[in-house]
Design a protein around this motif. Sequence first.
Motif, short mmCIF file in Angstrom:
data_model
loop_
_atom_site.label_atom_id
_atom_site.label_comp_id
_atom_site.label_asym_id
_atom_site.label_seq_id
_atom_site.Cartn_x
_atom_site.Cartn_y
_atom_site.Cartn_z
N SER A 105 42.39 -24.58 -77.67
CA SER A 105 41.53 -23.41 -77.52
C SER A 105 40.75 -23.49 -76.22
O SER A 105 40.35 -24.58 -75.80
CB SER A 105 40.53 -23.33 -78.69
N ALA A 106 40.54 -22.34 -75.59
CA ALA A 106 39.67 -22.24 -74.42
C ALA A 106 38.32 -21.64 -74.80
O ALA A 106 37.54 -21.26 -73.93
CB ALA A 106 40.34 -21.38 -73.34
N GLY A 107 38.06 -21.58 -76.09
CA GLY A 107 36.85 -20.92 -76.57
C GLY A 107 35.60 -21.78 -76.46
O GLY A 107 35.60 -22.87 -75.89
N ASN A 108 34.54 -21.27 -77.06
CA ASN A 108 33.21 -21.89 -77.09
C ASN A 108 33.31 -23.35 -77.54
O ASN A 108 33.75 -23.65 -78.64
CB ASN A 108 32.36 -21.06 -78.06
N THR A 109 32.86 -24.27 -76.68
CA THR A 109 33.02 -25.70 -76.95
C THR A 109 32.25 -26.14 -78.18
O THR A 109 32.77 -26.86 -79.04
CB THR A 109 32.54 -26.53 -75.74
N GLY A 110 30.99 -25.75 -78.29
CA GLY A 110 30.18 -26.15 -79.44
C GLY A 110 30.75 -25.64 -80.74
O GLY A 110 30.79 -26.36 -81.75
N ALA A 111 31.20 -24.38 -80.74
CA ALA A 111 31.80 -23.81 -81.94
C ALA A 111 33.10 -24.52 -82.29
O ALA A 111 33.37 -24.80 -83.47
CB ALA A 111 32.06 -22.32 -81.73
N LEU A 112 33.91 -24.82 -81.29
CA LEU A 112 35.18 -25.50 -81.53
C LEU A 112 34.95 -26.88 -82.13
O LEU A 112 35.63 -27.28 -83.09
CB LEU A 112 35.98 -25.60 -80.23
N MET A 113 33.99 -27.62 -81.59
CA MET A 113 33.70 -28.94 -82.12
C MET A 113 33.17 -28.86 -83.54
O MET A 113 33.57 -29.63 -84.43
CB MET A 113 32.70 -29.67 -81.22
N ALA A 114 32.27 -27.91 -83.79
CA ALA A 114 31.71 -27.77 -85.14
C ALA A 114 32.79 -27.41 -86.15
O ALA A 114 32.87 -28.00 -87.23
CB ALA A 114 30.61 -26.71 -85.14
N MET A 115 33.64 -26.45 -85.80
CA MET A 115 34.71 -26.05 -86.71
C MET A 115 35.71 -27.17 -86.93
O MET A 115 36.19 -27.38 -88.05
CB MET A 115 35.41 -24.80 -86.17
N ALA A 116 36.04 -27.89 -85.86
CA ALA A 116 37.01 -28.97 -85.98
C ALA A 116 36.47 -30.08 -86.87
O ALA A 116 37.19 -30.64 -87.71
CB ALA A 116 37.36 -29.51 -84.60
N LYS A 117 35.19 -30.39 -86.72
CA LYS A 117 34.60 -31.47 -87.53
C LYS A 117 34.50 -31.06 -88.99
O LYS A 117 34.79 -31.86 -89.89
CB LYS A 117 33.23 -31.85 -86.98
N VAL A 118 34.09 -29.82 -89.25
CA VAL A 118 33.97 -29.34 -90.63
C VAL A 118 35.34 -29.27 -91.29
O VAL A 118 35.52 -29.65 -92.46
CB VAL A 118 33.27 -27.97 -90.67
N ASN A 119 36.33 -28.79 -90.56
CA ASN A 119 37.65 -28.54 -91.13
C ASN A 119 38.48 -29.82 -91.25
O ASN A 119 39.06 -30.12 -92.30
CB ASN A 119 38.39 -27.51 -90.28
N LEU A 120 38.54 -30.59 -90.18
CA LEU A 120 39.43 -31.75 -90.14
C LEU A 120 38.76 -33.04 -90.61
O LEU A 120 39.45 -33.99 -91.00
CB LEU A 120 39.97 -31.95 -88.72
N LYS A 121 37.43 -33.10 -90.51
CA LYS A 121 36.66 -34.31 -90.85
C LYS A 121 37.00 -35.44 -89.86
O LYS A 121 38.01 -35.41 -89.17
CB LYS A 121 36.93 -34.78 -92.28
N THR A 122 36.10 -36.42 -89.79
CA THR A 122 36.33 -37.55 -88.90
C THR A 122 37.21 -38.60 -89.58
O THR A 122 37.27 -38.68 -90.81
CB THR A 122 35.00 -38.21 -88.49
N MET A 123 37.90 -39.39 -88.77
CA MET A 123 38.76 -40.45 -89.28
C MET A 123 37.91 -41.53 -89.96
O MET A 123 36.71 -41.66 -89.68
CB MET A 123 39.57 -41.06 -88.13
N ALA A 124 38.54 -42.29 -90.83
CA ALA A 124 37.84 -43.35 -91.55
C ALA A 124 37.19 -44.32 -90.58
O ALA A 124 37.83 -44.79 -89.64
CB ALA A 124 38.82 -44.09 -92.45
N GLY A 125 35.91 -44.59 -90.79
CA GLY A 125 35.18 -45.54 -89.96
C GLY A 125 34.54 -44.94 -88.73
O GLY A 125 33.79 -45.62 -88.03
N ILE A 126 34.80 -43.66 -88.45
CA ILE A 126 34.24 -43.03 -87.25
C ILE A 126 33.11 -42.09 -87.66
O ILE A 126 33.31 -41.20 -88.49
CB ILE A 126 35.33 -42.27 -86.47
N ASP A 127 31.95 -42.30 -87.09
CA ASP A 127 30.77 -41.51 -87.44
C ASP A 127 30.80 -40.13 -86.81
O ASP A 127 30.53 -39.13 -87.46
CB ASP A 127 29.51 -42.27 -87.01
N ARG A 128 31.13 -40.08 -85.51
CA ARG A 128 31.10 -38.81 -84.77
C ARG A 128 32.29 -38.74 -83.82
O ARG A 128 32.70 -39.75 -83.26
CB ARG A 128 29.81 -38.70 -83.95
N PRO A 129 32.84 -37.55 -83.64
CA PRO A 129 33.91 -37.40 -82.65
C PRO A 129 33.35 -37.40 -81.23
O PRO A 129 32.13 -37.33 -81.03
CB PRO A 129 34.52 -36.03 -82.99
N ALA A 130 34.23 -37.51 -80.26
CA ALA A 130 33.85 -37.48 -78.85
C ALA A 130 34.85 -36.63 -78.09
O ALA A 130 35.99 -36.43 -78.54
CB ALA A 130 33.83 -38.90 -78.27
#
Length: 359
Positions: A105-130
């Motif tokens: 996506s070339a869209g809004n970065t903050g929205a993309l990160m928020a949606m990706a984190k809510v939808n996909l969740k972080t991998m086991a052992g990882i607190d926050r994506p980067a």
Amino acid sequence: MSSTVRIALDVMGGDHGPDIVLPGAEIALIRHPDIQYVLFGDEARIREILARHPRLAAASRIVHTDVVVRMDDKPSQALRRGRRVSSMWRAIDAVRLGDADCAVSAGNTGALMAMAKVNLKTMAGIDRPAIACLWPTMRGESVVLDVGASIGASAQHLVDMAVMGAAMARIVFDIEQPTVGLLNIGVEEIKGVEEVKDAATALREASHPGLAYHGFVEGDDIGRGTVDVVVTEGFSGNIALKTAEGTAKQVADYLRAAINRSFMAKIGYVLARGAFRALREKLDPRKSNGGVFLGLNGVVIKSHGGTDAEGFASAVDIGYDMVRYQLLSRIAAGMNNRPQVGAGVGRAVPVTDEMQVSS
């Protein structure tokens, strides 16, 4: 792995939407004929453009969506308005459902990160994506992260980013043990905030098989290519990224003004235009366009919102490589034996709307 790489595109994202996204997708398709696209967005607009790109049309499936996430939406607004119905959410959801191998996506970065984190969740052992990007250097390229996913980082998060960044570097640079440096205000071990020093201790003592810890690096080491992976928290990382982009534009403007200053300067340009062409190629931001969201249960790529078709194609190229060379399994393997920071060291900083980076 399937013989094809299935890529979900948020066709409506970015400053120019389908007018850039679709031609860019075709450029990437020419380079990687085994791509199959799922296109999320306004079906009428998509079909109008696809009529001029028969190769892309043959490799694509369209899913109509009515809602577009605006570039100025806050993440919380985007989640309320576009969850489950926007082109951005649907592209990410295709990855979660297994209908696509990655989303771009070339869209809004903050929205993309928020949606990706809510939808996909972080991998086991990882607190926050980067967010990791490729950074042009004197030696070639380096991976730099975090360039804006969130502000602040605990020592353990810095260590986790080192492991994730090294996994990406092994794919991009085809090296077994990438060198990793922690960005700091000096190379001396006594300098820096406690979180950075604690992360350095953990990386230095652990001898992780997937990376070679170099030590502290300073800001000028990024451009020199001193290490393959530079790790920092998102606030300073995003400032460094925007400073580098601005400096590149400033240098280009200086050269343009100098060339047009006199007749003799124009003659000099003609004689040295090969060197100027090489410089322009080196500074071309389109070639390193595409931030990788690391730490999620799926591959998501963020393209710059104002890029052109060639730049968007570069973002698709990165997504293709991350899927084809199994980024997620490499990160998971690295996290199994990641260095551990001592109990109680560092602090986690929650992500808020104000922490989103500019699109």
